[in-house]
Design a protein around this motif. Structure first.
Motif, PDB file in Angstrom:
ATOM      1  N   TYR A 173       5.113   5.351  -2.011  1.00  0.00           N
ATOM      2  CA  TYR A 173       4.895   6.690  -2.113  1.00  0.00           C
ATOM      3  C   TYR A 173       5.182   7.259  -3.446  1.00  0.00           C
ATOM      4  O   TYR A 173       6.032   6.557  -4.234  1.00  0.00           O
ATOM      5  CB  TYR A 173       5.965   7.572  -0.917  1.00  0.00           C
ATOM      6  CG  TYR A 173       4.946   7.978   0.171  1.00  0.00           C
ATOM      7  CD1 TYR A 173       4.076   8.926  -0.004  1.00  0.00           C
ATOM      8  CD2 TYR A 173       4.966   7.019   1.280  1.00  0.00           C
ATOM      9  CE1 TYR A 173       3.384   9.206   1.098  1.00  0.00           C
ATOM     10  CE2 TYR A 173       4.461   7.557   2.323  1.00  0.00           C
ATOM     11  CZ  TYR A 173       3.680   8.406   2.371  1.00  0.00           C
ATOM     12  OH  TYR A 173       2.889   8.810   3.337  1.00  0.00           O
ATOM     13  N   HIS A 224       8.218  -0.656   3.879  1.00  0.00           N
ATOM     14  CA  HIS A 224       7.950   0.353   2.861  1.00  0.00           C
ATOM     15  C   HIS A 224       7.935  -0.608   1.347  1.00  0.00           C
ATOM     16  O   HIS A 224       8.980  -1.112   1.362  1.00  0.00           O
ATOM     17  CB  HIS A 224       8.990   1.464   2.517  1.00  0.00           C
ATOM     18  CG  HIS A 224       8.374   2.510   3.311  1.00  0.00           C
ATOM     19  ND1 HIS A 224       9.427   3.416   3.988  1.00  0.00           N
ATOM     20  CD2 HIS A 224       7.160   3.116   3.547  1.00  0.00           C
ATOM     21  CE1 HIS A 224       8.441   4.499   4.808  1.00  0.00           C
ATOM     22  NE2 HIS A 224       7.480   4.380   4.136  1.00  0.00           N
ATOM     23  N   HIS A 260       2.138   0.415   8.489  1.00  0.00           N
ATOM     24  CA  HIS A 260       3.346   0.043   9.275  1.00  0.00           C
ATOM     25  C   HIS A 260       2.910  -0.159  10.574  1.00  0.00           C
ATOM     26  O   HIS A 260       3.554  -0.996  11.316  1.00  0.00           O
ATOM     27  CB  HIS A 260       3.939   1.421   9.370  1.00  0.00           C
ATOM     28  CG  HIS A 260       4.765   2.092   8.220  1.00  0.00           C
ATOM     29  ND1 HIS A 260       5.574   1.138   7.491  1.00  0.00           N
ATOM     30  CD2 HIS A 260       4.708   3.359   7.801  1.00  0.00           C
ATOM     31  CE1 HIS A 260       6.058   2.315   6.805  1.00  0.00           C
ATOM     32  NE2 HIS A 260       5.534   3.239   6.499  1.00  0.00           N
ATOM     33  N   CYS A 307       7.434   9.201   3.850  1.00  0.00           N
ATOM     34  CA  CYS A 307       7.008   8.566   5.263  1.00  0.00           C
ATOM     35  C   CYS A 307       8.266   8.088   5.711  1.00  0.00           C
ATOM     36  O   CYS A 307       9.014   7.478   5.013  1.00  0.00           O
ATOM     37  CB  CYS A 307       6.093   7.625   5.222  1.00  0.00           C
ATOM     38  SG  CYS A 307       5.924   6.737   6.483  1.00  0.00           S
ATOM     39  N   HIS A 319      -1.488   4.308   5.001  1.00  0.00           N
ATOM     40  CA  HIS A 319      -0.096   3.718   4.816  1.00  0.00           C
ATOM     41  C   HIS A 319       0.465   3.536   6.228  1.00  0.00           C
ATOM     42  O   HIS A 319       1.045   2.578   6.420  1.00  0.00           O
ATOM     43  CB  HIS A 319       0.548   4.793   3.852  1.00  0.00           C
ATOM     44  CG  HIS A 319       2.036   4.585   3.888  1.00  0.00           C
ATOM     45  ND1 HIS A 319       2.658   4.339   2.690  1.00  0.00           N
ATOM     46  CD2 HIS A 319       2.958   4.891   5.030  1.00  0.00           C
ATOM     47  CE1 HIS A 319       4.048   4.048   2.838  1.00  0.00           C
ATOM     48  NE2 HIS A 319       4.211   4.597   4.126  1.00  0.00           N
ATOM     49  N   GLU A 320       0.052   4.782   7.176  1.00  0.00           N
ATOM     50  CA  GLU A 320       0.655   4.645   8.340  1.00  0.00           C
ATOM     51  C   GLU A 320       0.583   3.515   9.079  1.00  0.00           C
ATOM     52  O   GLU A 320       0.947   2.999  10.069  1.00  0.00           O
ATOM     53  CB  GLU A 320       0.538   6.057   9.224  1.00  0.00           C
ATOM     54  CG  GLU A 320       1.272   7.152   8.257  1.00  0.00           C
ATOM     55  CD  GLU A 320       2.817   6.902   8.129  1.00  0.00           C
ATOM     56  OE1 GLU A 320       3.476   6.170   8.567  1.00  0.00           O
ATOM     57  OE2 GLU A 320       3.304   7.444   6.897  1.00  0.00           O
TER      58      GLU A 320
HETATM   59 ZN    ZN Z   1       5.766   5.029   5.343  1.00  0.00          ZN
END
Ligand code: ZN
Length: 342
Positions: A195, A137, A131, A8, A127-128
């Motif tokens: 990740y 991260h 953000h 990502c 996950h997104e």
């Molecule tokens: Zn990310």
């Protein structure tokens, strides 16, 4: 299993790069090494989400995984597809998965996405959305235990599916956030913000695993005092300030990480000054009109000594003022706040 790392990209705005530079002493005040990055939304915010494409199934996955955060954090997502939604999501399979971080989303033109979900494997949408609510991260944590084999990482990331040049790889993977930029504590190998990376990418042969659900520490952190505590002051609790009140409003940051919220009504267009006084080093943000997500100004010590002062031209409307200690980790103390129309 596909062993290629689908990485990502968290988008960092150009002005961010400038903000990371050491700051000059302010009006004879102390030198501060680095401004902390305040990317979190106001506690209790409802964030609107607009899907710019995607199938019903893809949108459903995004809604469900955004909801994982809503269950624990004092934030709500309203998937109203409004044209001025703070979070705007595309599903372009050729553009990977990425998101702008937290309040940076406000700086993106409304006709552009703030997030792309080019794939939805596992917990990618969660996950997104992590953000989008201000998380960085985990693999870039300065507390992280990943010993990158830089040459291998750069060579692998240059291949399919990423095709990154060295600088992009350094930005997205290798470069660690400095301790001052992040609010986290220990490295969390179970974080949704981590990740999958193969063991061959590290010097000690220890890789990472992709995580498909929020970890215990993810939940604890997002619901904690530094992010979105359910016990914290929220927008409906904002204390009303009277413009040109004779007395200053006395207040205090009574516990670590506390954010005090005020609102005031500008009955006429004009120049307004909001300032704090007292021994406590605070940071003040002004939002509005009629919105708790539209940031107008932010200040930490334009006032007397370490006090905050914002002087700004406003149109008539309702405004929100957020006050927190400069040092979220340990700062507490008394201050007073006042709004004047000049
Ligand atoms: Zn990310």
């Amino acid at each position: 299993m596909d062993t290629r790392a689908k990485v990502c990209i968290d988008r960092i705005l150009p002005r961010e790069l400038r903000r990371l530079q050491p700051t000059e002493p302010v009006r004879g005040g102390r030198t501060r090494a680095i401004n902390p990055i305040g990317k979190s939304w106001m506690n209790g915010t409802t964030l609107h989400v607009r899907f710019m494409g995607g199938t019903a199934a893809e949108q459903s996955t995004a809604r469900e995984q955004a909801g994982w955060w809503q269950q624990v954090a004092n934030l709500k997502f309203d998937f109203n597809n409004a044209s001025d939604a703070e979070i705007r999501v595309t599903f372009d399979p050729n553009d990977g998965a990425w998101s702008y971080v937290g309040t940076d989303c406000r700086d993106i033109p409304l006709n552009q996405a703030t997030m792309n979900l080019g794939f939805l494997d596992g917990g990618t949408a969660a996950h997104e959305f992590g953000h989008a609510i201000g998380l960085a991260h985990e693999h870039q944590s300065p507390f992280g235990g990943i010993q990158w084999n830089e040459q291998v990482v750069i060579a692998e990331a240059a291949k399919s599916p990423n095709f990154w040049d060295e600088e992009t790889t350094r930005h997205n993977i290798l470069r660690k956030y400095s301790v001052d930029q992040v609010k986290g504590t220990a490295f969390d190998p179970d974080s949704i913000m981590l990740y999958f990376f193969p063991a061959s990418w590290t010097l000690n042969g220890i890789g990472t695993k992709a995580n498909d659900v929020l970890s215990g520490l993810d939940k604890e952190f997002i619901a904690g005092a530094k992010m979105y505590p359910k016990t914290g002051a929220t927008i409906p609790d904002a204390i009303q300030l009277k413009v040109n009140a004779r007395l200053r409003t006395q207040a205090s940051i009574g516990q670590m990480g506390e954010e005090d919220l005020y609102k005031f009504t500008a009955v006429a267009d004009g120049r307004y000054v909001i300032d704090t006084q007292g021994p406590t080093d605070v940071v003040m943000k002004l939002f509005g009109p009629g919105s708790a997500t539209a940031l107008i100004a932010e200040d930490d010590d334009s006032g007397i000594s370490a006090n905050a002062r914002i002087a700004v031209n406003l149109i008539a409307g309702e405004y929100y003022v957020q006050v927190r200690h400069y040092n979220r980790e340990s700062g507490m103390g008394n201050y007073s706040v006042k709004v004047r129309k000049m």
